[in-house]
Design a protein around this motif. Structure first.
Motif, PDB file in Angstrom:
ATOM      1  N   GLU A  81      -6.085  36.487  92.483  1.00  0.00           N
ATOM      2  CA  GLU A  81      -7.529  36.696  92.316  1.00  0.00           C
ATOM      3  C   GLU A  81      -7.810  38.088  91.781  1.00  0.00           C
ATOM      4  OE1 GLU A  81     -11.612  35.859  94.829  1.00  0.00           O
ATOM      5  OE2 GLU A  81      -9.822  36.473  95.921  1.00  0.00           O
ATOM      6  N   LEU A  82      -7.079  39.073  92.286  1.00  0.00           N
ATOM      7  CA  LEU A  82      -7.254  40.446  91.837  1.00  0.00           C
ATOM      8  C   LEU A  82      -7.016  40.589  90.342  1.00  0.00           C
ATOM      9  CD1 LEU A  82      -7.506  43.548  92.338  1.00  0.00           C
ATOM     10  CD2 LEU A  82      -5.048  43.525  92.848  1.00  0.00           C
ATOM     11  N   LEU A  83      -6.015  39.876  89.824  1.00  0.00           N
ATOM     12  CA  LEU A  83      -5.621  40.031  88.423  1.00  0.00           C
ATOM     13  C   LEU A  83      -6.370  39.115  87.470  1.00  0.00           C
ATOM     14  CD1 LEU A  83      -1.745  40.418  88.712  1.00  0.00           C
ATOM     15  CD2 LEU A  83      -3.509  42.179  88.729  1.00  0.00           C
ATOM     16  N   PHE A  84      -6.802  37.948  87.937  1.00  0.00           N
ATOM     17  CA  PHE A  84      -7.321  36.954  86.999  1.00  0.00           C
ATOM     18  C   PHE A  84      -8.768  36.525  87.240  1.00  0.00           C
ATOM     19  CE2 PHE A  84      -2.678  36.184  87.392  1.00  0.00           C
ATOM     20  CZ  PHE A  84      -2.321  36.613  86.123  1.00  0.00           C
ATOM     21  N   SER A  85      -9.340  36.822  88.395  1.00  0.00           N
ATOM     22  CA  SER A  85     -10.722  36.417  88.655  1.00  0.00           C
ATOM     23  C   SER A  85     -11.694  37.279  87.852  1.00  0.00           C
ATOM     24  CB  SER A  85     -11.040  36.537  90.144  1.00  0.00           C
ATOM     25  OG  SER A  85     -12.420  36.321  90.371  1.00  0.00           O
ATOM     26  N   SER A  86     -12.699  36.624  87.272  1.00  0.00           N
ATOM     27  CA  SER A  86     -13.718  37.351  86.508  1.00  0.00           C
ATOM     28  C   SER A  86     -14.523  38.291  87.397  1.00  0.00           C
ATOM     29  CB  SER A  86     -14.659  36.358  85.817  1.00  0.00           C
ATOM     30  OG  SER A  86     -15.322  35.537  86.767  1.00  0.00           O
ATOM     31  N   HIS A  87     -14.547  38.018  88.710  1.00  0.00           N
ATOM     32  CA  HIS A  87     -15.286  38.872  89.639  1.00  0.00           C
ATOM     33  C   HIS A  87     -14.637  40.251  89.775  1.00  0.00           C
ATOM     34  CE1 HIS A  87     -17.985  35.705  90.711  1.00  0.00           C
ATOM     35  NE2 HIS A  87     -17.037  34.938  91.223  1.00  0.00           N
ATOM     36  N   PHE A  88     -13.361  40.357  89.404  1.00  0.00           N
ATOM     37  CA  PHE A  88     -12.663  41.632  89.512  1.00  0.00           C
ATOM     38  C   PHE A  88     -12.503  42.318  88.152  1.00  0.00           C
ATOM     39  CE2 PHE A  88     -11.684  39.985  93.624  1.00  0.00           C
ATOM     40  CZ  PHE A  88     -11.459  41.088  94.425  1.00  0.00           C
ATOM     41  N   GLU A  89     -13.149  41.768  87.130  1.00  0.00           N
ATOM     42  CA  GLU A  89     -13.081  42.357  85.799  1.00  0.00           C
ATOM     43  C   GLU A  89     -13.641  43.777  85.829  1.00  0.00           C
ATOM     44  OE1 GLU A  89     -11.982  42.519  81.932  1.00  0.00           O
ATOM     45  OE2 GLU A  89     -11.834  40.689  83.118  1.00  0.00           O
ATOM     46  N   GLY A  90     -12.814  44.755  85.424  1.00  0.00           N
ATOM     47  CA  GLY A  90     -13.252  46.138  85.394  1.00  0.00           C
ATOM     48  C   GLY A  90     -13.347  46.808  86.748  1.00  0.00           C
ATOM     49  N   ARG A 135     -15.115  43.690  97.290  1.00  0.00           N
ATOM     50  CA  ARG A 135     -15.581  42.424  97.881  1.00  0.00           C
ATOM     51  C   ARG A 135     -16.877  42.631  98.673  1.00  0.00           C
ATOM     52  NH1 ARG A 135     -11.807  38.368  97.690  1.00  0.00           N
ATOM     53  NH2 ARG A 135      -9.722  38.999  97.014  1.00  0.00           N
ATOM     54  N   ALA A 136     -16.980  43.755  99.351  1.00  0.00           N
ATOM     55  CA  ALA A 136     -18.198  44.045 100.110  1.00  0.00           C
ATOM     56  C   ALA A 136     -19.387  44.222  99.176  1.00  0.00           C
ATOM     57  CB  ALA A 136     -17.994  45.301 100.959  1.00  0.00           C
ATOM     58  N   ARG A 137     -19.165  44.937  98.058  1.00  0.00           N
ATOM     59  CA  ARG A 137     -20.253  45.132  97.086  1.00  0.00           C
ATOM     60  C   ARG A 137     -20.647  43.811  96.439  1.00  0.00           C
ATOM     61  NH1 ARG A 137     -17.173  49.725  95.960  1.00  0.00           N
ATOM     62  NH2 ARG A 137     -16.152  48.685  94.210  1.00  0.00           N
ATOM     63  N   LEU A 138     -19.648  42.964  96.176  1.00  0.00           N
ATOM     64  CA  LEU A 138     -19.931  41.666  95.574  1.00  0.00           C
ATOM     65  C   LEU A 138     -20.781  40.808  96.498  1.00  0.00           C
ATOM     66  CD1 LEU A 138     -19.484  39.607  93.317  1.00  0.00           C
ATOM     67  CD2 LEU A 138     -17.354  38.926  94.427  1.00  0.00           C
ATOM     68  N   ALA A 139     -20.433  40.783  97.785  1.00  0.00           N
ATOM     69  CA  ALA A 139     -21.195  39.994  98.755  1.00  0.00           C
ATOM     70  C   ALA A 139     -22.623  40.521  98.874  1.00  0.00           C
ATOM     71  CB  ALA A 139     -20.509  40.034 100.115  1.00  0.00           C
ATOM     72  N   GLU A 140     -22.775  41.847  98.877  1.00  0.00           N
ATOM     73  CA  GLU A 140     -24.104  42.448  98.964  1.00  0.00           C
ATOM     74  C   GLU A 140     -24.927  42.145  97.722  1.00  0.00           C
ATOM     75  OE1 GLU A 140     -27.312  44.863 100.357  1.00  0.00           O
ATOM     76  OE2 GLU A 140     -25.632  43.824 101.321  1.00  0.00           O
ATOM     77  N   TYR A 141     -24.270  42.191  96.553  1.00  0.00           N
ATOM     78  CA  TYR A 141     -24.957  41.912  95.287  1.00  0.00           C
ATOM     79  C   TYR A 141     -25.456  40.473  95.241  1.00  0.00           C
ATOM     80  CZ  TYR A 141     -25.487  40.873  90.315  1.00  0.00           C
ATOM     81  OH  TYR A 141     -25.963  40.439  89.103  1.00  0.00           O
TER      82      TYR A 141
END
Length: 315
Positions: A81-90, A135-141
């Motif tokens: 997930e870290l390498l290929f998920s779009s949620h971790f892009e950048g 992950r915390a920022r993503l959940a908050e967003y």
């Protein structure tokens, strides 16, 4: 980790410095001088710059990646997930991972005195911390974004049929500023393309000052694909780029719906994207520079579009 006596450590440092001084010369600088050497070659590095190109693997990259993957999995990090998920892009976590696996030429990721295994554990701990923060920022967003969308729906705010297309912007601060402008102008959506940072990137969200919660933001891997989809949806495409064929933006009649394409801070809009646009527009320059910051240029044209449309509604 093994603790070295102070005298032993001092002897190691003295030996390293002595070896470097004996081999150093201005004609052949060593890795210690790489920052100075790099600053003298800015023009050549920019000429060879390739947007979105990954760091080149070296002979040691495979060993580094295997060791890092094993350590991260032991810490409970989902490496796939870290390498290929779009949620971790950048994301900082992904950047830190590749910084260790494929270090830049001439850059040491750890001291020669530090065992490789210790360096892997240290980097993995840092990546774990960054992974959890992201992950915390993503959940908050996601949570605040849902609340903002409900608030926006109930407020009945006017949404203008304008799409902002960001072609491989590099600065998260520029993107955040553009998103803030997009919210104040009531644009339909913002499409971040290629390597353009986008929420939940922490720097983007910080600069946008919660505006990102109220703006529909999409990500497309390819700017060319994004503009072609907009053409199929009958959007008029305007590229903000200084060329010999560009027309001053105040002399252009902007039609509805429309999309405004802005480009990379250094290279501008890619040629293949320019060919897909219906019209090229520019802001006249009166100084020595032939361009202005993208986050400053975007609102200038955006509010001219709204001025024209509002004037047409009043007549």
């Amino acid at each position: 980790a093994t603790c070295l006596p102070l005298r032993t450590l001092a002897a190691h440092i003295n030996d390293l410095v002595s070896r470097w001084l004996s081999s150093y010369s201005p004609e052949c600088p060593s890795w210690i001088d790489i920052s100075f050497q790099g600053s003298r070659n800015v023009a050549s590095r920019r000429a060879a710059h390739n947007i979105g190109s990954p760091r080149i693997a070296n002979n040691d990259s495979s060993r580094r990646q295997r060791a890092m993957d094993e350590q991260l999995e032991s810490l409970g990090v989902n490496v796939s997930e870290l390498l290929f998920s779009s949620h971790f892009e950048g994301s900082p976590a992904r950047k830190a991972y590749w910084s260790f696996v494929n270090p830049r030429e001439g850059v040491q990721t750890h001291s020669p005195l530090e065992p490789f295994e210790n360096a892997v554990k240290r980097y993995a701990s840092q990546i774990l911390f960054l992974d959890r923060g992201h992950r915390a920022r993503l959940a908050e967003y996601v949570r605040t974004g849902d609340e903002a969308k409900a608030e926006k729906t109930m407020s009945c705010k006017v949404i203008h049929p304008i799409v902002l297309v960001l072609d491989n912007l590099r600065s998260a601060h520029n993107v955040g500023s553009i998103i803030r402008t997009a919210e104040t102008a009531g644009v339909e959506r913002v499409i971040a393309c290629g390597v353009t940072p986008h929420p939940p990137n922490a720097k983007v969200l910080k600069t946008a000052l919660r505006s990102a919660d109220y703006v529909e933001i999409e990500h497309e891997d390819s700017t060319l694909s994004a503009v072609r989809k907009l053409r199929c949806q009958n959007y008029s495409l305007y590229a903000l780029e200084t060329t010999s064929h560009s027309q001053v933006y105040t002399l252009v009649n902007f039609s509805k719906p429309c999309a405004l394409v802005v480009g990379n801070e250094l290279l501008g809009i890619s040629p293949e994207v320019l060919q897909e646009c219906h019209q090229l527009i520019e802001i006249p320059m009166y100084g020595f520079k032939n361009s202005m910051n993208v986050a400053c240029a975007c609102p200038v044209v955006l509010y001219e579009v709204l001025r024209q449309w509002n004037s047409a509604n009043l007549t």
